[in-house]
Motif scaffolding. Structure first.
Motif, PDB file in Angstrom:
ATOM      1  N   MET A  69       0.783  -1.268   0.251  1.00 26.72           N
ATOM      2  CA  MET A  69      -0.122   0.122   0.013  1.00 26.72           C
ATOM      3  C   MET A  69       0.760   1.197   0.062  1.00 26.72           C
ATOM      4  O   MET A  69       1.908   1.454   0.819  1.00 26.72           O
ATOM      5  CB  MET A  69      -0.818  -0.009   1.250  1.00 26.72           C
ATOM      6  N   ALA A  70       0.654   2.275  -0.833  1.00 27.09           N
ATOM      7  CA  ALA A  70       1.175   3.458  -0.871  1.00 27.09           C
ATOM      8  C   ALA A  70       0.637   4.168   0.246  1.00 27.09           C
ATOM      9  O   ALA A  70      -0.464   4.437   0.499  1.00 27.09           O
ATOM     10  CB  ALA A  70       1.155   4.241  -1.931  1.00 27.09           C
ATOM     11  N   MET A  71       1.540   4.844   1.286  1.00 29.00           N
ATOM     12  CA  MET A  71       1.326   5.631   2.352  1.00 29.00           C
ATOM     13  C   MET A  71       2.083   6.773   2.645  1.00 29.00           C
ATOM     14  O   MET A  71       3.120   6.634   1.930  1.00 29.00           O
ATOM     15  CB  MET A  71       1.323   4.627   3.650  1.00 29.00           C
ATOM     16  N   GLN A  72       1.873   7.696   3.538  1.00 28.13           N
ATOM     17  CA  GLN A  72       2.714   8.666   3.672  1.00 28.13           C
ATOM     18  C   GLN A  72       3.049   8.739   5.257  1.00 28.13           C
ATOM     19  O   GLN A  72       2.019   8.673   5.962  1.00 28.13           O
ATOM     20  CB  GLN A  72       2.209   9.859   3.294  1.00 28.13           C
ATOM     21  N   TYR A  73       4.107   9.093   5.596  1.00 24.60           N
ATOM     22  CA  TYR A  73       4.578   9.036   7.002  1.00 24.60           C
ATOM     23  C   TYR A  73       4.180  10.478   7.632  1.00 24.60           C
ATOM     24  O   TYR A  73       4.348  11.494   7.028  1.00 24.60           O
ATOM     25  CB  TYR A  73       6.306   9.037   7.267  1.00 24.60           C
TER      26      TYR A  73
END
Length: 187
Positions: A69-73
């Motif tokens: 899954m593409a996620m952002q910190y």
């Protein structure tokens, strides 16, 4: 789906020896005498260990269904680091001790890939390069070139890398995340 040694490919994820492994390298070997075999290098996605394994004809294993899954910190929350799915805005908290090495490259807002096997978190994949600011290093030497011996520099995430002598505190650098982090260029 059960596969055999002839179906191995680089990047394939398999269930083998009670764990989840990614094929890093493989080589088909056909000796003069005896049966052919496959010599492979596998990375354990749970522990990060890399092992060399030899597969013989008739060895069977299952492909592992890995979801990325593409996620952002987003932010630090005590002993956890929070990541957000930018499409659904769902957030997950990952214990910092599970992703200690990856955190050396992450600033708030960095896009990453979070890897799951069924519902088990396997890890966080950071981008190949990141842009970080030097917070501490010895002063630059006038006339220094990129071919010099280099000096240590501490980045804003706490990562320490070797940089050329002409780099100063406050410089923004492109850092290669492979092999624990290396200087690539100025940003």
């Amino acid at each position: 789906m059960a596969i055999g040694m002839n179906d191995l490919k680089t990047g394939l994820t398999i269930e083998y020896s009670n764990s989840i492994w990614r094929v890093l390298e493989f080589q088909h070997v056909k000796p003069g005498k005896g049966a052919a075999f496959v010599r492979s290098k596998l990375k354990n996605l749970r522990t990060g260990a890399v092992n060399e394994v030899t597969f013989r004809p008739g060895d069977k294993f299952e492909t592992a269904n890995i979801e990325t899954m593409a996620m952002q910190y987003s932010y630090a929350d005590g002993d956890n680091r929070v990541f957000m799915n930018m499409e659904t805005y769902d957030q997950i908290a990952i214990p910092v001790d599970r992703i200690e090495d990856e955190m050396k490259f992450l600033l708030e807002g960095t896009d990453v890939k979070v890897t799951y096997y069924d519902s088990e978190l396997l890890g966080v994949e950071v981008p190949k390069t990141v842009e970080l600011t030097v917070t501490e290093t010895q002063p630059g030497i006038k006339g220094a070139t990129a071919n010099g011996g280099g000096k240590p520099a501490t980045m804003e995430t706490g990562l320490v890398i070797t940089v050329p002598d002409f780099i100063n505190s406050g410089d923004k650098l492109i850092v290669n995340t492979d092999n624990g982090g290396t200087y690539s260029s100025r940003a």
